[in-house]
Design an enzyme around this catalytic site. Structure first.
Site, PDB file in Angstrom:
ATOM      1  CG  ASN A 111     -45.215  33.623  28.946  1.00 28.55           C
ATOM      2  OD1 ASN A 111     -44.024  33.678  29.078  1.00 28.55           O
ATOM      3  ND2 ASN A 111     -45.939  34.197  28.211  1.00 28.55           N
ATOM      4  CE  LYS A 166     -10.494  18.669  31.914  1.00 27.06           C
ATOM      5  NZ  LYS A 166     -11.799  19.724  32.382  1.00 27.06           N
ATOM      6  CG  HIS A 287     -19.649  21.510  26.427  1.00 21.35           C
ATOM      7  ND1 HIS A 287     -20.223  21.837  27.540  1.00 21.35           N
ATOM      8  CD2 HIS A 287     -18.674  20.602  26.444  1.00 21.35           C
ATOM      9  CE1 HIS A 287     -19.629  21.376  28.348  1.00 21.35           C
ATOM     10  NE2 HIS A 287     -18.742  20.761  27.878  1.00 21.35           N
TER      11      HIS A 287
END
Length: 459
Positions: A111, A166, A287
């Site tokens: 908070n 990739k 990660h």
């Protein structure tokens, strides 16, 4: 309401709080909103982060006051404040009595992030008493387990050459597995990219058996052990465990060589804990995708990348991504090596506190983000060692010859640095490393000016 009489005590000495071993100490950078005093706001932060609210309440008793968080040090000129949180404030598991990381975060960085009298507030370090470290999970396995599987020295096994498949999305099962096989012919470790999991065009139950087969074939061809980090991130722990169980079953005898990747920042502490407690034999790969929203050097709230990494060790991460320390494409600079030192050493000086880990297993720095064979020697020199996991996606699949050649160039880069060789001279006898210069000419021009003439390469 000024609460400094109750929630601040600047006579307290940090050395006494440390000797007492009963508080978690937290250091923040803080800037009050216009019109508010520094100590007044600091005390309000301590109140809101522990037992207080914006008014006095009739239910407060002496015991309650005994667990107040207390501001014990302020440096208004540099915008720094420190708070001592009694350890008893933090929620404990009903099952085993362990301390909850979510409780620490809820209080110390909860908070107080939305208070109207605070302009900026960022946690940049914290200290945990050595006598309380057993109340956190800590890592179950670490890089030494990987070194053992790879047949390396158990204490100084060195660099683990890895990659990320990739492109990060868009490959179907067969091309995905082939990309893994091609890298494994030259490297050690492959991770799922963080969004990869069970897309409709690449279903888990089709791609995982193919990846397991690719691992076996690469091991047979090279005679080397190979490692795979599989993404088990999900919205609930049942799905996480479903994925994990399927992956382990599919890899069979090679299951010990499988790490579990968890997107711990977006998923939250509960996701890391689920993996750590249900699969303590697997390397837990944290990660941190998304962390830059609060840890970026431009951010003035939340907490720093240093704090995130330190928390990950308490949670039980075997390894966590720590950026590239100014040598890759990610934000950061050379001084970020202290993040690596804090999580890999048994004791280390942080920005504010000297932390002793009391034998807790280390968390491995995982290096990724724009790295290739040309950038690594400088990285290793800055860090001072190569006992890391490096996942170079473009640095492998962008190599001019092949992913296997890219992987080999990464290994050669480490050997170049370790031997103290001049990189250009080293390249003359190491083809894959030499071809990295042609693969990444912009980096070569920047880091090694004159390389074309020295290596006999022409545009």
């Amino acid at each position: 309401m000024d609460q400094s009489n109750r929630y601040a005590d600047l006579s307290l000495k940090e050395e006494d709080l440390i000797a007492g071993q009963n508080h978690i100490l937290v250091a923040y950078t803080m800037e009050p909103a216009a019109g508010y005093g520094y100590l007044e706001v600091a005390a309000h932060i301590a109140a809101e982060s522990s037992t207080g609210t914006n008014v006095e309440v009739c239910t407060t008793d002496d015991f309650t006051k005994g667990v107040d968080a207390i501001v014990y040090d302020i440096d208004e000129a540099n915008g720094i404040m420190k708070v001592a949180y009694p350890f008893d404030l933090f929620d404990r598991n009903g099952l085993d009595g362990k301390t909850m990381i979510v409780s620490f975060l809820t209080l110390a960085i909860g908070n107080n992030q939305g208070m109207g009298d605070v302009k900026n507030l960022q946690m940049f370090d914290f200290w945990v008493p050595e006598t309380k470290l057993h109340l956190f999970d800590g890592p179950a396995v670490d890089i030494t387990n990987m070194w053992k599987m790879l047949g390396r020295d158990k204490d100084n096994g060195g660099y683990i050459a890895g990659t990320i498949i990739k492109p990060k999305l868009g490959l179907r099962p067969e091309p995905f597995a082939d990309a893994a096989y091609q890298f494994w012919l030259g490297g050690d470790f492959i991770k799922n990219d963080e969004p990869q999991g069970n897309q409709t065009f690449c279903p888990m139950k089709k791609v995982i058996p193919l990846v397991a087969d690719a691992m076996k074939r690469a091991q047979d061809e090279t005679g080397e052990t190979k490692l795979f980090s599989a993404n088990i991130t999900a919205d609930d722990h049942h799905e996480m465990c479903y994925r994990a169980d399927y992956i382990l079953e599919t890899f069979g005898a090679d299951a010990p060589q499988v790490a579990f990747l968890v997107d711990g920042y977006v998923g939250g502490p509960g996701m890391i804990t689920t993996a750590r407690r249900n699969y303590p034999s697997q390397y837990l790969h944290y990660h941190r995708a998304g962390h830059g929203a609060i840890t970026s050097p431009s951010a003035k709230r939340g907490y720093t990348a240093f704090v995130l990494a330190k928390i990950s060790r308490l949670q039980g991460a075997s390894g966590i991504h720590v950026g590239t320390m100014g040598y890759g494409k990610m934000e950061g600079d050379a001084s970020d090596k202290n993040i690596a030192y804090m999580i890999e050493r048994d004791e280390c000086q942080g920005p504010a506190f000297y932390q002793k880990w009391n034998g807790m297993k280390p968390t491995t720095p995982i290096i990724s983000g724009g790295m290739n064979a040309l950038r690594l020697p400088g990285f290793f020199e800055n860090l001072g060692h190569g006992n890391v996991i490096n996942t170079s996606g473009g640095g492998s699949y962008g190599h001019i010859d092949s992913p296997a050649a890219g992987a080999t160039s990464l290994r050669q880069s480490y050997e170049c640095w370790k031997s103290g060789a001049d990189p250009i001279e080293f390249a003359k006898d190491h083809k894959e490393f030499a071809r990295a210069f042609e693969s990444f000419p912009a980096d070569a021009d920047k880091i090694y000016p004159g390389w074309r003439e020295k290596l006999g390469v022409h545009k």
